[in-house]
Design a protein around this motif. Structure first.
Motif, PDB file in Angstrom:
ATOM      1  N   ASP A 183      53.501 -25.933 -43.529  1.00 19.34           N
ATOM      2  CA  ASP A 183      52.808 -24.829 -43.145  1.00 19.34           C
ATOM      3  C   ASP A 183      52.431 -24.047 -44.389  1.00 19.34           C
ATOM      4  OD1 ASP A 183      52.233 -22.225 -42.211  1.00 19.34           O
ATOM      5  OD2 ASP A 183      54.068 -21.817 -41.420  1.00 19.34           O
ATOM      6  N   PRO A 184      50.796 -24.053 -44.568  1.00 15.07           N
ATOM      7  CA  PRO A 184      50.463 -23.103 -45.765  1.00 15.07           C
ATOM      8  C   PRO A 184      50.743 -21.902 -45.997  1.00 15.07           C
ATOM      9  CG  PRO A 184      48.719 -23.701 -44.079  1.00 15.07           C
ATOM     10  CD  PRO A 184      49.910 -24.401 -43.575  1.00 15.07           C
ATOM     11  N   HIS A 185      51.110 -21.348 -44.842  1.00  8.97           N
ATOM     12  CA  HIS A 185      51.567 -19.703 -44.956  1.00  8.97           C
ATOM     13  C   HIS A 185      53.012 -19.604 -45.067  1.00  8.97           C
ATOM     14  CE1 HIS A 185      47.379 -19.136 -43.445  1.00  8.97           C
ATOM     15  NE2 HIS A 185      47.849 -19.789 -42.392  1.00  8.97           N
ATOM     16  N   TYR A 186      53.705 -20.637 -45.252  1.00  9.53           N
ATOM     17  CA  TYR A 186      55.341 -20.315 -45.631  1.00  9.53           C
ATOM     18  C   TYR A 186      55.345 -20.473 -47.095  1.00  9.53           C
ATOM     19  CZ  TYR A 186      60.246 -21.670 -46.132  1.00  9.53           C
ATOM     20  OH  TYR A 186      61.523 -21.464 -46.679  1.00  9.53           O
ATOM     21  N   GLU A 187      56.428 -19.464 -47.418  1.00  8.45           N
ATOM     22  CA  GLU A 187      56.728 -19.260 -48.969  1.00  8.45           C
ATOM     23  C   GLU A 187      58.257 -19.514 -48.925  1.00  8.45           C
ATOM     24  OE1 GLU A 187      56.063 -16.323 -52.989  1.00  8.45           O
ATOM     25  OE2 GLU A 187      54.595 -16.255 -50.886  1.00  8.45           O
TER      26      GLU A 187
END
Length: 305
Positions: A287-291
């Motif tokens: 997920d590119p939005h998960y940090e």
């Protein structure tokens, strides 16, 4: 490139094997811890002629076969009960540990019941064992079993002679009922000499790590060695039936006993390798939005090693 990959694969497999060996070696070292007080006595002990390399290789080969046996039991919906009996310190626990070491614990479990409660003492003698019997696809190992009545309960006076006689009359039919219900019943008696038991008890007395294994009942078993012998002989005579005979495992040499027991257990069921679908590890979903959050340092176990 291919040659490098093969080399890396072999190294990875070797590392995995070493990890398995280390786990088994840890247990072997524990078995071999020798208190200084017993070194002189141990000099008179007969040495095992089974070298460590052979033992480890055979153990892991047999444990691999146990995994196949368990797969077969699940695949065919079989039900298997293994009773492990014997004198105190005869090696039952060590053998059970090696049998269960690499199989799936969800379908292969160990039952080691404590002394019966006051309520259980009023029940049908076999009643507290019945709930632990296997369902289809399961293997159950009893670390001591209903044969307590023919051994410790008889010798120590926890059961009177009428109760013992009732047991001897009932147990063959009880076991025939189990076999008729589809249970594969295997009974092992781990046998050691008087001298070997004395040595193992002394090791427990002098080794703080093993003292928990020594109970007042164990000490009484030394005093009543001959009574236990007579009880064992009567048990063999009256309960070794065609449907579920006794199998004696000579236990003075622990390593040979473990290998011999496992090899025999594998011979009881004519199992085959179960076909498995090829497993492919799926790609991880990103997920590119998960940090990923940074967790507080106090949540981590200190790295002392």
């Amino acid at each position: 490139m291919t040659e490098l990959k093969d080399t890396e694969t072999r190294s990875w497999l070797e590392i995995e094997l070493e990890d398995d060996m280390d786990e088994e070696l840890e247990q072997a070292i524990d078995d071999a811890r020798i208190p200084p007080e017993l070194r002189a006595l141990l000099e008179t002990r007969k040495k095992s002629t089974l070298d460590r390399h052979t033992y480890f290789n055979e153990l892991m080969r047999l444990q691999g076969e146990l995994v196949k046996l368990q797969d077969w039991v699940r695949y065919k919906g079989l039900k298997m009960v293994v009773l492990c009996e014997g004198r105190d310190s005869a090696g039952k626990g060590g053998a059970i540990k090696r049998i269960t070491q690499r199989v799936n614990p969800r379908n292969c479990r160990v039952v080691a019941l404590p002394a019966p409660t006051d309520r259980e003492k009023t029940q049908w003698y076999f009643q507290r064992y019945v709930p632990h019997l296997p369902a289809a696809g399961e293997i159950v190992l009893f670390d001591r079993s209903w044969y307590n009545r023919a051994g410790v309960e008889r010798v120590m006076g926890f059961a009177n002679e009428d109760q013992v006689e009732d047991f001897f009359r009932d147990v063959p039919e009880f076991e025939r009922m189990l076999v008729r219900s589809g249970i594969i019943l295997v009974k092992y008696w781990f046998s050691i000499t008087d001298e070997e038991q004395q040595l193992r008890f002394l090791m427990r007395i002098h080794d703080p790590i093993k003292q928990w294994k020594l109970s007042p009942m164990d000490l009484q078993s030394r005093v009543r060695w001959e009574q236990y012998t007579r009880a064992k002989e009567a048990m063999f005579e009256r309960t070794s039936i065609a449907e579920a005979p006794w199998h004696i495992v000579e236990g003075n040499d622990k390593k040979r006993a473990r290998l011999n027991c496992i090899a025999h257990l594998l011979s009881v069921v004519p199992y085959e390798e179960v076909p498995h679908e090829e497993i492919t590890l799926p790609e991880r979903v990103f997920d590119p939005h998960y940090e990923r959050r940074t967790l507080p340092a106090e949540l981590y176990v200190p790295q002392r090693y």
